[in-house]
Design an enzyme around this catalytic site. Sequence first.
Site, PDB file in Angstrom:
ATOM      1  CE1 TYR A   1      -4.353   1.487   0.670  1.00 27.43           C
ATOM      2  CE2 TYR A   1      -2.927   3.178   1.611  1.00 27.43           C
ATOM      3  CZ  TYR A   1      -4.167   2.778   1.125  1.00 27.43           C
ATOM      4  OH  TYR A   1      -5.218   3.669   1.100  1.00 27.43           O
TER       5      TYR A   1
ATOM      6  CE1 TYR B   1      -4.693   5.278  -1.842  1.00 26.27           C
ATOM      7  CE2 TYR B   1      -6.368   6.996  -1.835  1.00 26.27           C
ATOM      8  CZ  TYR B   1      -5.630   6.039  -1.157  1.00 26.27           C
ATOM      9  OH  TYR B   1      -5.818   5.832   0.178  1.00 26.27           O
TER      10      TYR B   1
END
Length: 385
Positions: free
Chosen positions: A289, A339
Amino acid sequence: MNPTPLKDRAAIVGIGQTEFAKHLEPSEKALACRAIAMALDDAGIAAHEVDAFAAYTMEATDEVEIAKAVGAGDVTFFSRVGFGGGGSCATVGHLAMAIATGQASVGVAWRSRKRGSGPRPWTDTVNQLATPAQWTRPFGLLRPVDEIAILARRYMHEYGLTREQLGAVAIACRNRANANPAAIMYDRPLTLDDYLSARMISDPLCLFDNCLETDGALAVVMVSAERARDCRQAPVYVHAFGQGLPAQHHGMVNYWNDDPLAGPSWIAAKQLWKHSDLGPADVDVAQIYDAFTPLIPLSLEGYGFCGKGEGGAFADDGGLELAGRLPINTSGGGLSEAYVHGFNLINEGVRQLRGTSTNQVDGASTCLVTAGEAVPTSAVLLRRD
């Protein structure tokens, strides 16, 4: 009694994603339905067979509307994991648990976002602040990047993390995006000079330390390992799963802990490796992440790929590139592909193990996927036969 009843009992058999862009016309619901329909088609499974859903918070669409819109059957399991991007991998873990225990047979996890064209949640000053924000926003930490900047500065002070090392993280992700036609940054190379001369967003983090703001949706379809053998695609098994919320955790700054740099990934990692036949040395590729570049070195340490304070150095000399010690974020990640609160990392993990990535790691048979570090988090270890 089997101490690891989840291990390899469920598999991802379908993935779907819409295009990514700064602005897409369809609603978040329409985008979600498109991604789910593509994932079901990829798996060769009819929508009426779906009986489980998993999502995570800060998702505008809900199970009731999605189930009706895609034509699901009677739903016997549904879960919604908290803490935004920290819940991405938990959706896969929760569905795996539901399938392994017989609560469901066909599960769908999804994420739909219009952050590129929609409002920024941290600019909303009307709603009452959640508890962590009451202790940070009045003192100038207005956005997530401001909180992560505090962690980054502490990391620099304690262990000598450099901006060049953070630049190596950003460049590794950009290099992968430059080979991925679906990535927002497909045609925009990034050099270290570009990185170092970029405008500051929240010192010491510059423009290229921050993820993109993107519209788009993704989904996965999961079934039991037994059924997976009869599906259209080769199964990608959920080998292990972990979540992590440290004692005395507080927001992203984590300054109530004895060590703010030992974040939620350390707790999730203990759970993950405890229930796995494998360890960090067995991971061929990782999707970590990357809402902000410092989360990569912090996660490398938390999941055991290097020692405490060594995450920055791990990125030096191409450590995160395709030929490096641990190739990461092979679609470009949140920094350079899109994203979508980390869900694109899950889909890319599946592609790596299917052998269909645009940046394929030769012979990859294991892939670690992580959710947001610095918030209560989750991770899954995926493998193939």
